[in-house]
Scaffold this active site. Structure first.
Site, PDB file in Angstrom:
ATOM      1  N   LYS C  77       0.847  -1.197   0.000  1.00 23.47           N
ATOM      2  CA  LYS C  77       0.000   0.000   0.000  1.00 23.47           C
ATOM      3  C   LYS C  77       0.880   1.244   0.000  1.00 23.47           C
ATOM      4  O   LYS C  77       1.973   1.251   0.586  1.00 23.47           O
ATOM      5  CB  LYS C  77      -0.869  -0.035   1.252  1.00 23.47           C
ATOM      6  CG  LYS C  77      -1.894   1.082   1.395  1.00 23.47           C
ATOM      7  CD  LYS C  77      -2.747   0.826   2.633  1.00 23.47           C
ATOM      8  CE  LYS C  77      -3.764   1.947   2.828  1.00 23.47           C
ATOM      9  NZ  LYS C  77      -4.585   1.715   4.035  1.00 23.47           N
ATOM     10  N   SER C 152      -9.502   1.923   3.493  1.00 21.91           N
ATOM     11  CA  SER C 152      -8.631   2.687   2.627  1.00 21.91           C
ATOM     12  C   SER C 152      -7.670   1.832   1.796  1.00 21.91           C
ATOM     13  O   SER C 152      -7.063   2.340   0.851  1.00 21.91           O
ATOM     14  CB  SER C 152      -7.811   3.687   3.444  1.00 21.91           C
ATOM     15  OG  SER C 152      -7.054   3.020   4.394  1.00 21.91           O
ATOM     16  N   SER C 176      -9.569  -0.625   7.633  1.00 23.16           N
ATOM     17  CA  SER C 176      -9.091  -0.382   6.273  1.00 23.16           C
ATOM     18  C   SER C 176      -8.485  -1.558   5.549  1.00 23.16           C
ATOM     19  O   SER C 176      -8.185  -1.436   4.367  1.00 23.16           O
ATOM     20  CB  SER C 176      -8.080   0.765   6.282  1.00 23.16           C
ATOM     21  OG  SER C 176      -8.747   1.977   6.563  1.00 23.16           O
TER      22      SER C 176
END
Lengths: 96, 482, 476
Positions: C77, C152, C176
């Protein structure tokens, strides 16, 4: 909880953000909603409850007092938006 | 009586002590002074994304030492808080400090003001990281940021507003500086910035209780400037009040060139630091064993040594003060006394002769490299009446100091300073001198007793300092009776 | 190339010479290219990955052993620092910024021969639940490109879902990792707070953030967890507790009986889709039939969790994001003429709308006059939730719930509504972050609308082993 212009101005000043008139109205509305939402926690009786401050159970996490050079000066300045050989440059506090 | 005499000044200090650790408070970069700009940094100090602080164990030890020395209770459970504000020399946009639970609670320091001892209360001591430096005068358009100092460990010592004069404030600062040097937690160098303070100054009519608003004079880096600032503020605030003005709480800076304080730029809104507990650091739980270990390793403190010197060695408070000015001086003194157990004589010698030498050479006692045993031997010569005091101080010691590996007794002999014990030698000189001044002898015999001193002086000079003045006096007295 | 769902499959094929690392990487690269429109990857390390694969293939040919993660092609990420690589938290604020160091987890991955194939899209600074708050555009759900990926860690979830890599690392502050896992039909795992080092994780909310794992299988999750977990001197909040040999333990043939608790309030929640509710209830019945204990419990303070969560995370975020000031690194607004303007123009232009909202809320709850009523109060609520959850998990092995109240929503649906509507969807996931306990979403269900949804399990601190075991069982 009233979210007025004065509060927005103060918060924006502290957070170093600026909102033009349109954005100001939007953030006022949003904050009113968000604060209205989180205010709910006041319904809960927390008399005699100790705030939870630290999440980890660890205490006394120390580092030995030893010097370690992790980067060179060039690295330190590498990502600076404006610099000279030695310093990071920043516009003066007030421009005359 | 002027209007100024109606008022008293109230002073509180926030003293920042830069700790002498090798690395920074929360990062392993060097904390040393004097490196090239931005050389002592790391991604942690720069506050790069993804970086986290790691607490230096030595800084905690030093904080505990400081607290113990200032009679503060050490908070076994203490933790760090974030102080949030924006400034170019503050890379993370917050300073890691201690707000709610500082490591040391309320204590005190006793200072000697003239003949009296006054207690200055300490409100608390906390740990925090230093900020970097911004240079504003190198360029017209830009300020230059150097982050070497960012993250260096600081102790902040906050006093109660107990000081009542510029003198008290400067004595307090000097005492703190002496204390931190004794503890070896900082070099307490105000010019280099390892000791700085903010002064909170207000005034009030004598005999009244409530405090008035104060001015905070920030970043003072010399005791002399603190004195000047206090004196200036005292007058300025009284002038303001007396002319009907209102004293508002404000922050000011000190202009060293003009010796005045100046208001700092008005901020439209006050600082709101939004302190909250630092989530990236584990709290401290300092065990009794940990604290006891540090307490055991504490050196003797200046006031303890002063007490010891006045009691055990029967020295005057003044002399004790001088001999305990630095830890090294005090230790040196005690070593010399161990070898030459005549404390008063040693004290006298050190304060008058040795210290003058050190001042002259601009070195410290450690740097002089005078073996204490050898100095003891030298002083012994005086104690044993082998060399007279004057000669020892004025002639023997200076020569000895040039090469302190020498044997003082041999040196004294080489210099011909060893006193003549032979009475005949002395009598010879006495007779010579008296014969040179027959009229004065008559005058003495007829009552002018103060001529004795003159005779002694002449005799000592004629002997080249080789006479034991005590013996000489006795013989002269007898001779003059004849 | 076939679709791999377990690293052991890859490693077996490598050993049997049915596959080379280079071929593996090439296959994923071509998938990434083919599925470009999903916008999962912000940057693909094509050359680097192929070069690393080449070196690993050489090792294999020489008969040398690869590291434990040899053959693992993984994405990270855009909040994980990788030395000399760009990292941006999907924000204009960090455009062009290159990290000077690698996160501890990255170093651990590389040491065991994992190949990092690229950097994955996410919500800006990990703030969001749909990946629509990225400055680089939203991530599309691979099963239905009109739907969101979740957030997210949207890019991480879709990358695994769409077979663009075998596993991905994300970050989980309020769900997330688990929520996008639920929307995208993959396993999403968040460890105990302090289990994995945050050194090199761009901070959102320091006492909530943990790095999480997205994968197809519990086995891969366990292996990756084993490699990246552990104490770290760079992170004072990591735990020094031993990291069990999760993989080994999972291989034991056990058939434990568990005690599951679920909250009445959770299933009675207004916002919960009725089909999700009934499918979960059905599953719980199944567990009871299989011999496990399944009990409904009251958890009256459930409705206070999301508000308390937002007070505290916004507060911590408002402080964590202060370092983005245009002074020392990254973006600085060029027209700014004096210092104050450098700050305000940089931050106003560099941050997106949602980030600015949360910074403002965070600043508010920490400010003088409001701190006690909001921040301290939230800390107390956190204590209450922790104590109650702890009590429950001493009696029960797991707390079970839906991961999300709905399946993936449509793009543009939530983002234009008021922020609070989006926050309410975090109802099931925030508890794990509030209390610092491990939790996992398992891709067990498909809704009649064609989209997947997950089952969430929460276990007590440092009980990842138990969690992985039950995950393994439930996935069978």
């Amino acid at each position: 909880m009233e979210i007025n212009d004065k509060l927005i101005k103060k918060l924006a000043y502290l957070a170093k953000l600026e909102f033009d008139d349109e954005a100001k109205e939007a953030i006022k509305k949003d904050l009113e909603q968000m604060i209205g939402f989180v205010e709910k926690i006041n319904e809960l009786d927390t008399e005699n409850v100790e705030p939870l401050i630290h999440m980890s159970e660890e205490v006394n996490r120390f580092r030995k007092d030893k010097v370690e050079k992790l980067i060179e000066v060039e690295d330190a300045l590498k990502n600076a938006p404006l610099k000279n050989e030695e310093y990071i440059l920043v516009p003066k506090v007030i421009r005359k | 009586m002027s209007i100024y005499d109606k008022y008293e000044v109230i002073i509180g200090l926030e003293v920042h002590v830069q700790l002498l650790t090798a690395s920074k408070l929360f990062a392993p970069d060097s904390a040393a002074f004097g490196a090239k700009p931005n050389e002592n940094t790391s991604f942690i100090t720069l506050g790069h994304p993804g970086t986290l602080p790691c607490l230096n164990e030595k800084a905690v030890e030093y904080a505990v030492k400081m607290g113990l020395a200032l009679n503060c209770p050490i908070r076994a459970y203490n933790y760090f808080d974030r102080k949030n504000y924006f400034y170019p020399d503050l890379p993370k946009g917050y300073q890691i400090s201690q707000d709610k639970k500082p490591i040391c609670g309320a204590g005190f320091l006793e200072i000697e003001v003239g003949e009296e001892t006054k207690k200055i209360r300490i409100h608390h001591i906390h740990m925090e990281e230093d900020a970097g430096k911004s240079l504003h005068d190198q360029s017209e358009k830009y300020s230059m940021i150097d982050l070497n100092r960012a993250g260096v460990p600081l102790l902040e010592i906050v006093t109660e507003p107990d000081m009542r004069s510029a003198e008290e404030a400067s004595i307090f600062l000097n005492s703190i500086r002496q204390l931190i040097q004794y503890l070896e937690v900082s070099d307490g160098n105000m010019e280099e910035g390892s000791l700085r303070c903010d002064c909170n100054i207000s005034v009030r009519l004598k005999g009244t209780e409530p405090f008035n608003n104060r001015a905070e004079i920030k970043n003072m880096n010399s005791v002399r400037f603190v004195r000047k600032a206090v004196e200036y503020e005292f007058k300025r605030q009284i002038d303001l009040l007396e002319s009907g003005g209102e004293m508002k709480q404000e922050t000011r800076g000190f202009d060293a060139n003009r010796g005045v304080t100046l208001p700092q730029r008005e901020k439209e809104m006050a600082h709101d630091y939004r302190y909250f507990p630092e989530p990236d650091l584990a709290p401290l739980h300092l065990s009794k064993a940990y604290l006891e270990e540090i307490r055991q390793a504490m050196p003797a403190l200046p006031h303890e040594l002063r007490q010891k010197f006045t009691k055990e060695y029967a020295l005057s408070a003044y002399d004790a003060g001088i001999l305990t000015e630095t830890k090294e001086m005090a230790a040196y003194f005690e070593t010399v006394v161990a070898h030459c157990p005549h404390a008063k004589m040693v004290a006298n010698f050190m304060i008058n002769t040795v210290k003058a030498y050190l001042n002259d050479q601009n070195i410290s006692i450690q740097e002089a490299h005078i073996p204490p045993q050898k100095l003891a031997k030298l002083i012994d010569l005086v104690v044993n009446d082998k060399v007279n005091r004057q000669a020892a101080q004025k002639k023997l010691f200076p020569q000895f100091a040039k090469d302190p590996q020498q044997d003082p007794e041999k040196l004294a002999q080489t210099l011909g300073l060893v006193m003549e014990k032979d009475d005949n030698f002395v009598l010879e000189i006495i007779e010579k001198v008296l014969n040179q001044h027959p009229d004065k002898v008559k005058a003495y015999k007829s009552g002018k007793k103060n001529l004795f001193g003159m005779f002694m002086g002449q005799i000592m000079r004629a002997s080249g300092g080789k006479i034991d003045p005590k013996a000489g006096k006795k013989l002269l007295e007898e001779k003059l009776k004849e | 190339m076939k679709k791999y769902t377990k690293l052991t499959e890859v490693q077996a094929d490598l050993k049997a010479n049915l596959l080379t690392c280079q071929a593996l990487v090439k296959a994923y690269l071509s998938n990434i290219e083919a599925k470009k429109s999903l916008n999962a990857f912000l940057e693909v390390y094509e050359e680097e990955a192929l070069e690393k694969a080449r070196l690993l293939d050489e090792k294999i040919q020489k008969g040398e052993n690869l590291g434990r993660l040899g053959g693992l092609i993984i994405g990270i990420k855009d909040v994980l620092c990788h030395k000399d690589h760009k990292v941006g938290a999907a924000s204009n604020m960090l455009e062009g910024f290159e990290s000077l160091f690698s996160a501890t987890v990255i170093e651990k991955l590389l040491k065991e021969d994992a190949i990092i194939i690229g950097r994955l899209n996410c919500d800006e600074f990990a703030m969001g639940s749909t990946n629509e708050y990225s400055s680089k555009g939203p991530v599309l759900n691979a099963y239905d490109e009109t739907k969101v990926s979740g957030g997210s860690s949207g890019g991480s979830a879709v990358a695994v879902q769409a077979d663009l890599c075998l596993a991905a690392l994300g970050s989980d502050t309020g769900g997330s990792v688990r929520q996008p896992a639920s929307f995208c039909d993959v396993v999403g795992f968040k460890p105990t707070y302090g289990r994995i080092s945050r050194h090199g994780l761009i901070a959102y909310a320091s006492s909530f953030d943990q790095i999480g794992i997205l994968a197809h299988s519990v086995e891969d999750t366990a292996l990756i967890l084993e490699v990246i977990a552990g104490g770290d001197n760079f992170d004072s909040t990591t735990s020094c507790v031993d990291v069990p040999a999760f993989t080994e333990k999972l291989q034991k043939d056990e058939k434990p009986i568990y005690k599951f608790a679920y909250f009445k309030e959770a299933l009675e929640n207004e916002g919960l889709d009725s089909e999700i509710r009934s499918k979960i209830e059905e599953r719980l019945k199944g567990l009871a039939l299989a011999g496990h204990e399944v009990e409904a419990v009251d958890f009256p303070i459930m409705e206070y969790m999301v508000p308390a969560y937002y007070v505290m995370t916004c507060a911590e975020a408002s402080s964590n994001l202060s370092r983005y000031d245009g002074i020392h690194y990254a973006y600085r607004h060029q027209e700014a003429k004096d210092l104050q303007n450098v700050y305000t123009q940089t931050r106003t232009n560099g941050f997106g709308k949602e980030v600015k909202r949360r910074i403002m809320l965070g600043t508010f709850v920490l400010s003088a006059g409001f701190y006690d009523a909001y921040y301290t109060k939230a800390q107390k609520v956190r204590r209450l939730v922790s104590d109650e959850t702890q009590k429950l998990l001493e009696k029960y092995d797991f707390i079970v719930s839906p991961t999300t109240p709905t399946t993936a929503i449509g793009l543009g649906e939530l983002i234009n509504q008021d922020p609070v509507t989006m926050y309410l969807a975090d109802i099931y996931t925030v508890q794990a972050n509030l209390v610092g306990m491990p939790a996992m979403s398992l891709p067990l269900f498909q809704h009649s609308n064609g989209m997947p949804f997950g089952l969430q399990l929460l276990a007590n601190k440092f009980e990842e082993e138990k969690l992985l075991r039950v995950g393994l069982e439930l996935m069978k």
